[in-house]
Design a protein around this motif. Structure first.
Motif, mmCIF file in Angstrom:
data_model
loop_
_atom_site.group_PDB
_atom_site.id
_atom_site.type_symbol
_atom_site.label_atom_id
_atom_site.label_comp_id
_atom_site.label_asym_id
_atom_site.label_seq_id
_atom_site.Cartn_x
_atom_site.Cartn_y
_atom_site.Cartn_z
ATOM 1 N N ALA B 25 -6.221 3.208 8.953
ATOM 2 C CA ALA B 25 -6.080 4.244 7.928
ATOM 3 C C ALA B 25 -4.718 4.151 7.269
ATOM 4 O O ALA B 25 -4.574 4.310 6.071
ATOM 5 N N ALA B 26 -3.706 3.863 8.103
ATOM 6 C CA ALA B 26 -2.349 3.772 7.569
ATOM 7 C C ALA B 26 -2.245 2.637 6.567
ATOM 8 O O ALA B 26 -1.718 2.795 5.474
ATOM 9 N N GLY B 28 -4.640 1.126 5.064
ATOM 10 C CA GLY B 28 -5.564 1.245 3.934
ATOM 11 C C GLY B 28 -5.143 2.317 2.956
ATOM 12 O O GLY B 28 -5.836 2.576 1.990
ATOM 13 N N GLY B 29 -4.013 2.958 3.230
ATOM 14 C CA GLY B 29 -3.563 4.066 2.370
ATOM 15 C C GLY B 29 -3.230 3.592 0.970
ATOM 16 O O GLY B 29 -3.175 2.405 0.684
ATOM 17 N N ASP B 30 -2.994 4.556 0.115
ATOM 18 C CA ASP B 30 -2.667 4.211 -1.261
ATOM 19 C C ASP B 30 -1.268 3.641 -1.349
ATOM 20 O O ASP B 30 -0.463 3.808 -0.457
ATOM 21 N N ALA B 31 -1.016 3.007 -2.485
ATOM 22 C CA ALA B 31 0.274 2.351 -2.641
ATOM 23 C C ALA B 31 1.401 3.369 -2.671
ATOM 24 O O ALA B 31 2.488 3.104 -2.249
ATOM 25 N N GLU B 32 1.117 4.555 -3.162
ATOM 26 C CA GLU B 32 2.182 5.545 -3.295
ATOM 27 C C GLU B 32 1.684 6.901 -2.828
ATOM 28 O O GLU B 32 0.570 7.296 -3.154
ATOM 29 N N PRO B 33 2.504 7.615 -2.047
ATOM 30 C CA PRO B 33 2.056 8.932 -1.611
ATOM 31 C C PRO B 33 1.905 9.844 -2.815
ATOM 32 O O PRO B 33 2.667 9.752 -3.770
ATOM 33 N N ALA B 35 -0.306 9.708 -4.804
ATOM 34 C CA ALA B 35 -1.006 9.026 -5.889
ATOM 35 C C ALA B 35 -2.500 8.956 -5.627
ATOM 36 O O ALA B 35 -3.207 8.211 -6.261
ATOM 37 N N THR B 36 -2.962 9.755 -4.628
ATOM 38 C CA THR B 36 -4.391 9.717 -4.337
ATOM 39 C C THR B 36 -5.198 10.265 -5.508
ATOM 40 O O THR B 36 -6.292 9.831 -5.769
#
Lengths: 334, 557
Positions: B25-26, B28-33, B35-36
């Protein structure tokens, strides 16, 4: 087993009664009071007097105590003077956050700690062993707030792969029926929210789990080392049992008792809240709320929350004892 | 045995699996917090890191900055502070007149203004709000609840405590739909500035009633507001409307598209509570929030080097050394002057305060209207101090010097540190110093208020932009804290409070500052600014020294 459980639960009554009196007196022994805290530097003696009267703080302590216990028995924990919300509501809001965080920290500590401790013991004296001993010392000594800052610096500021604060991305539109954000994501079928809540738990979970991790590694290592030198292990080897059977059935199982004790104690501690971690990660949990309530001399919250923590602690310990019984037949007989 | 052997390994497998999921999950997270959500949504959504949740969103019931920062967007007051300053400017009232006797205020209201619930804003709505405040009972009369009404208007229709005074409020009349006449029971010109406080914002009378703003439940020992006006349905006339609030997590406001004035540029504001300044700074650098207040001066450099805008708010506070003239030695003016000359205020401010802090020369910040430096100043001079001690007739002057522990304020960041420096200064001039320290609340505040500390360290954070809030608070009448009677000072401050003519008021406060400086009731020594920080793309933020910021002018590029 049932009698044992009932007996332990019955023991809760005198514990809570004693604790309630101690707590009641203790919070009132704190210098200053809710009125002074609420009014701050603008607290004139008249204003303080008015607020004290409003909250019934000018009555004798035993009268206040019996009113409080009476309300408690009716399920009314009172109202927070600081937030003006019922204490029960605050409890239901902050406890799920702390519980999610504590579970993440324990999953991290146990998931990494037991295998690490076990292999360190198996390869006693190897580089892995030395590394685990040194690493666990490091884990115990590093201050949580510093670790928190460093984790945020690397994973949020520099790499940008994990969030810095809170429990959920504020831009997501999510409902929270249970208050357990990870669960809420699943229940509402919002997988994005689920993954997001999960990501928000990783860094605080690691920061909070480091000390329990270090403890679990050390205890597992010591315990497995002990068991490895037991006669029954040698006998099992002599009988020609498969190594996997010896490891699982004879070594790990016997080594688990002290480990479970430690895990139980740690879970109890973590559920009592983690002020530093919750503060650094702006995680709206139980520990931070208690700390703020101490500053505000919020009697009702302190009394309610600490009593609740005591109940949780007793229950977790009860679970540990039940786990003993399941793993070790000798305990069951006793 | 076999039966029990498996679950253990099974458990380990489950744990290993979970760890794997977490790490996946970590990664696979988005490039920027943050920014979901889509960039488009972020483009017009302003995320502000506050230091705590608001206490309540009913302006009448709050006195903290975290609450007013939110209600300033939802509600409006009759008059407000001018942009970037402390003077009074029009808001819901487009103009006003003060009667000769300073007992009647007539406000001309803007026409065509509507509350968020569609109700019309008019003179009747204004009077309904004043009548609501004046008729508070029970819990609502508590100082911790209706602090500013008690401070400014002193009392209620039916005071429930004999320590409350006679109310200054004398009635409100709707002369016509757009004209309000506010009567006072005594002359006061300071009320106008006080009405800029967000606590006197006008709420929709219908919403107050529908959502039971004043309904109190709970028990006698733990009363609480059971209505939802202040938590779920705050309804005003401001440029933003309330959307949702999950305490500890976020509070959302959306643009009011029917706003009567210039509409807000942002479509949404999200407030997110992050308690520590360092954590707010980290969140800003990581890009998960756009702005925050109360930056730690220690973080300013790192913020600037990360390309963050640092915004300085003019000081609106003041730290001072006070003298209680209950003791004989403090009644000696030469001794008071000697202390004023002995303290190296420049050094205290330079050593113990952050960037932007300045020496204070008067008992009010220099950003406040009517401030000029036409009064006696006490330069740092050990020789002059020694000479004054010699002239005072006190052979071995000994000072009992009180300072608090367990407190840090903008005007007094490190009380013990200030004390050490001042003690050394006083000793160098020939004073003997007996230190006395006690916990800030309640001990320290109690002793200083009772006048039991001959020499004490205190300060004041301003509430609203009027010299009366500083000079009047300290010196308008006898108080045991200062324990002196100086009729000329009392009189000029009384006159200034009651003078309806602004130019004459300014003149009177100048006189007051001169009289106070000459009398030396204490030594003002520090005033310190506060800092806000905003991401590079935040534009149009107009910071107010009294924290009356309205975010309607902000845009994100």
């Amino acid at each position: 087993m049932l009698r044992f459980v009932v007996r332990r639960l019955a023991l809760l009554v005198p514990i809570l009664l004693g604790l309630s009196i101690l707590l009641f007196l203790w919070v009132r022994a704190l210098p200053g009071g809710p009125a002074e805290a609420l009014l701050g530097e603008r607290a004139t003696p008249e204003a303080v007097e008015r607020v004290r009267r409003l909250y019934g703080l000018d009555r004798p302590w035993y009268e206040q105590y019996f009113t409080w216990v009476g309300n408690l028995l009716r399920g009314d924990l009172g109202v927070s003077t600081r937030t003006q919300h019922p204490v029960l509501e605050e409890l239901l809001r902050t406890f799920p956050a702390t519980m999610e965080l504590a579970l993440t920290a324990m999953i991290f500590a146990v998931g990494v700690g037991i295998p690490l401790g076990y292999f360190a013991a198996r390869r006693h004296g190897s580089w892995l062993d030395h590394l685990s001993v040194a690493g666990s010392l490091f884990g115990i000594t590093i201050p949580v707030f510093f670790l928190g800052y460093m984790l945020k610096f690397v994973f949020a500021e520099k790499l940008g792969i994990l969030p810095t604060d809170g429990r959920q991305d504020p831009l997501l539109d999510v409902v929270h029926p249970t208050g357990f954000y990870v669960l809420d994501g699943l229940v509402s079928g919002n997988l994005e929210a689920f993954a997001d809540a999960f990501q928000h738990l990783i860094l605080p979970g690691i920061a909070l789990g480091t000390i329990p991790l270090a403890i679990v590694v050390r205890i597992t290592r010591a315990s497995v080392l002990d068991v490895l030198h037991e006669d029954y292990v040698r006998t099992a080897e002599a009988k020609g049992l498969k190594p996997a059977t010896i490891r699982g059935r004879h070594v790990l199982r016997n080594a688990m008792l002290p480990i479970i004790t430690i895990i139980g104690l740690q879970v109890g501690l973590l559920l009592g809240g983690a002020v530093l971690t919750e503060t650094v990660f702006a995680f709206p949990g139980f520990g931070k709320f208690i700390a703020d309530s101490i500053m505000a001399r919020d009697y009702a919250v302190l009394q309610g929350f600490i009593l609740f923590t005591a109940v949780v602690f007793v229950l977790v310990n009860l679970l540990v004892d039940i786990a003993y019984g399941l793993i070790d037949p000798r305990v069951r007989v006793a | 045995m076999r039966r029990n052997g498996m679950p253990l390994r099974g458990t380990l497998a489950v744990i290993a699996g979970t760890v794997l999921i977490i790490s996946t999950a970590a990664c696979g997270g988005d490039a920027e917090p943050g920014a979901t959500a889509t960039d488009a949504a972020k483009g017009s959504t302003f995320i502000f890191a506050s230091s705590a949740d608001p206490s309540i969103l009913d302006p009448a019931y709050h006195s903290d900055g975290e609450s007013s920062r939110v209600t300033n967007q939802i509600f409006e007051t009759l008059v407000t502070t001018e942009k970037g300053g402390t003077g009074v400017a029009p808001s819901l009232a487009e103009s006003w007149e003060v009667s000769e006797d300073a007992k009647t205020y007539t406000f001309k209201l803007h026409q065509g203004v509507k509350f968020h619930d569609g109700e019309v804003f008019n003179a009747a709505a204004v009077c309904a709000n004043f009548e609501r405040w004046y008729n508070f009972t029970g819990l609502s009369q508590s100082d911790s609840v209706s602090y500013y009404w008690v401070t400014v208007f002193r009392g209620f229709a039916k005071n429930e405590s004999d320590t409350l005074g006679k109310s200054l409020y004398g009635g409100c009349a709707a002369k016509d739909d757009n004209t309000v006449e506010l009567k006072l029971t005594e002359p006061s010109a300071a009320v106008l500035s006080a009405l800029t406080l967000s606590s006197f914002a006008i709420a929709s009378p219908k919403a107050l009633k529908d959502y039971k703003a004043d309904e109190v439940g709970g028990t006698a020992e733990s009363p609480l507001f059971t209505g939802t006006f202040g938590t779920e349905h705050p309804v005003g006339t401001g440029p933003f409307k309330f959307a949702s609030w999950t305490r500890g997590d976020k509070l959302e406001l959306v643009r009011n598209d029917d706003y009567w004035g210039e509409k807000a540029k942002l479509s949404k504001i999200i407030y997110r509570p992050i308690e520590k300044a360092a954590d707010r700074a980290q969140a800003l650098r990581a890009g998960s929030v756009h702005a925050f207040d109360y930056a730690d001066p220690a973080d300013l450099e790192s913020l600037k080097s990360a390309g963050v805008q640092v915004i300085e708010r003019a000081p609106f506070n003041m730290g001072y050394l006070g003298f209680s003239q209950k003791t004989k030695i403090m009644q000696n003016q030469k001794i008071r002057q000697a202390i004023a000359h002995a303290i190296n205020r420049e050094n205290v401010v330079k050593t113990k305060y952050g960037a932007g802090a300045k020496v204070a020369n008067a008992f009010m910040p220099d950003s406040l209207w009517s401030y000029t430096e036409d009064f006696a100043k006490y330069d740092y001079s050990v020789d002059k101090a020694k000479q004054l001690i010699a002239e005072s007739g006190e052979a071995n002057p000994t000072l009992e010097f009180c300072y608090p522990s367990g407190v840090s304020r903008a005007y007094m960041v490190d009380p013990a540190g200030n004390f050490q420096l001042m003690k050394a200064d006083l000793e160098a001039a020939g004073f003997k110093v007996n230190p006395k320290t006690s916990p800030w609340s309640p001990d320290y505040l109690n002793t200083t208020q009772a006048g039991d500390c001959p020499l004490f360290m205190l300060g004041w954070n301003g509430d609203f932009g009027d010299p009366d809030n500083f000079l009047g608070t300290f010196f308008q009448s006898f108080s045991s804290q200062w324990s002196f009677k100086n009729e000329p000072i009392f009189k000029v401050l009384n006159d200034a409070e009651q003078e309806p003519d602004q130019a004459k008021r300014e003149e009177l406060y100048k006189q007051a500052n001169a009289l106070i400086a000459e009398f030396v009731p204490g030594v003002p020594y520090a005033q310190s600014p506060s800092f806000s920080a905003a991401a590079k793309n935040v534009q149009g933020w107009e910071p107010s020294p009294v924290l009356n910021d309205v975010f309607a002018t902000i845009s994100l590029s």
